[in-house]
Each structure stands twice: as C-alpha cells, then as structure tokens.
Scaffold this motif. Structure first.
Motif, PDB file in Angstrom:
ATOM      1  N   GLN A   1       0.810  -1.220   0.000  1.00 17.88           N
ATOM      2  CA  GLN A   1       0.000   0.000   0.000  1.00 17.88           C
ATOM      3  C   GLN A   1       0.850   1.280   0.000  1.00 17.88           C
ATOM      4  N   ASP A   2       2.167   1.124  -0.152  1.00 15.63           N
ATOM      5  CA  ASP A   2       3.060   2.286  -0.117  1.00 15.63           C
ATOM      6  C   ASP A   2       2.722   3.303  -1.206  1.00 15.63           C
ATOM      7  N   ALA A   3       2.482   2.839  -2.408  1.00 15.18           N
ATOM      8  CA  ALA A   3       2.177   3.742  -3.519  1.00 15.18           C
ATOM      9  C   ALA A   3       0.861   4.482  -3.280  1.00 15.18           C
ATOM     10  N   LEU A   4      -0.117   3.768  -2.722  1.00 14.95           N
ATOM     11  CA  LEU A   4      -1.403   4.388  -2.419  1.00 14.95           C
ATOM     12  C   LEU A   4      -1.240   5.445  -1.319  1.00 14.95           C
ATOM     13  N   PHE A   5      -0.438   5.147  -0.315  1.00 20.33           N
ATOM     14  CA  PHE A   5      -0.189   6.102   0.773  1.00 20.33           C
ATOM     15  C   PHE A   5       0.510   7.352   0.220  1.00 20.33           C
ATOM     16  N   TYR A   6       1.510   7.140  -0.614  1.00 19.23           N
ATOM     17  CA  TYR A   6       2.225   8.263  -1.227  1.00 19.23           C
ATOM     18  C   TYR A   6       1.252   9.140  -2.017  1.00 19.23           C
TER      19      TYR A   6
END
Length: 187
Positions: free
Chosen positions: A85-90
């Motif tokens: 979910q890192d890309a979504l958080f970014y």
C-alpha cells in the motif's frame, strides 16, 4: 517611532534632483510604501505566497522546504502501512497536502506559512504589512493563538503532517522599517 521633516529639509533633501524635479528614491530617510519598480514576472493569481511570507515575517521564521517524498518517509515512521500500500499512501499524501506544482496546499495557517514567495515584490509588501498593520509582538501573539486554535480543531492526519513542517529562525537584519503614518488600521 516618530519622524519629523521641516520644509527646508523637504525642499533641499534627496526628494528633488538638481533641477528641482521630484524624484523617487525609496528608503533614503524613511520608508513609507513598498514601491516595486519591476513588476512581477508572473501575474498574481492568488495571495497565498504573500500571506505565507507575511506570516513568516511576523514570527521571524523561514520555512524549511519539504517535498512529498520527504513527508511520506517521515509519516511512514509513525504509521502502519499494509504491505503493498506504499504507492497508495504516497498518492494520498500527495493529493491531500500538495498541489499540482508540488507546493503545500494552504489548508491552515501553518501550511500557508510554508508557501514561500517567488517574487521580491511579495517580500517587500509583506515587510510593509508587518510594519504598518500593528505592533509586531501583538501580531505574533495573535498568529500563535490562531495557529493553536486551528491545530486543536484539525484531524489526526493533518496533525501528523504539521508535526513535520519545520521552520528556522530568520536572522534579524537592520532594514529600515516602514513608517506608519496612521494608527487607525492597527489593532
């Protein structure tokens, strides 16, 4: 601050050239208006940069620039992000707190003070406003109270972001302050 000017000083001073023609030279004896001789290279579309610079000048602070990637890394240290979910958080942080030019959105006074000026004229106008719109210590107190009230009313995610918006102390310089002619507009 008091300033007096006799008729003789006015006529023989730096306001007139050798031919007796009125000339414009700012800040020779006192500063009255923030005259800007060169217009902004970019038209003014909103006042966020001017107001942000004004807030920084009141508090004698200079914002530390922060990018989306820096903020995301700092926020990750305090939050749990599910795997993948890192890309979504970014993208969420980017969309919520930054505009298309990768500048902080002015969601509150602290974020607004992190929007730096791009033109010298904006800094001159901010200096002018600080000098003439009230006593600096009173303005500083009012801005501090307003920021605290906003912080108390904000959500948890914004509070985390605000925690990482840092400022350096602006070094004092010996600029000639603008002269306040009328006290009617001060608080």
């Amino acid at each position: 601050m008091e300033y007096s000017l006799s008729g003789t000083e006015f006529i023989n001073g730096k306001m007139f050239d050798s031919n007796g023609k009125l000339t414009h030279k700012t800040g020779n004896r006192f500063k009255l208006f923030p005259f800007v001789t060169h217009p902004n290279s970019v038209p003014v579309e909103d006042l966020s940069q001017l107001i942000g610079t004004y807030l920084c000048k009141i508090e004698d602070q200079k914002p530390v620039e922060i990018t989306v990637a820096d903020l995301v890394e700092k926020l990750k240290s305090e939050t749990e992000i599910e795997a993948g979910q890192d890309a979504l958080f970014y993208e969420t942080v980017k969309q919520l707190f930054f505009d298309s030019e990768k500048q902080l959105r002015p969601l509150n006074l602290q974020m607004l003070s992190h929007i730096s000026h791009k033109e010298v004229g904006e800094e001159k106008v901010a200096d002018f406003l600080v000098d003439v719109l009230g006593e600096k210590e009173n303005l500083k107190k009012l801005v501090s109270e307003a920021k605290q009230n906003e912080f108390n009313a904000t959500n948890v995610f914004e509070r985390l972001v605000l925690k990482y918006l840092l400022c350096d102390k602006e070094k004092k310089d010996d600029k000639i302050p603008y002269y306040r002619v009328v006290n009617a507009v001060t608080q």
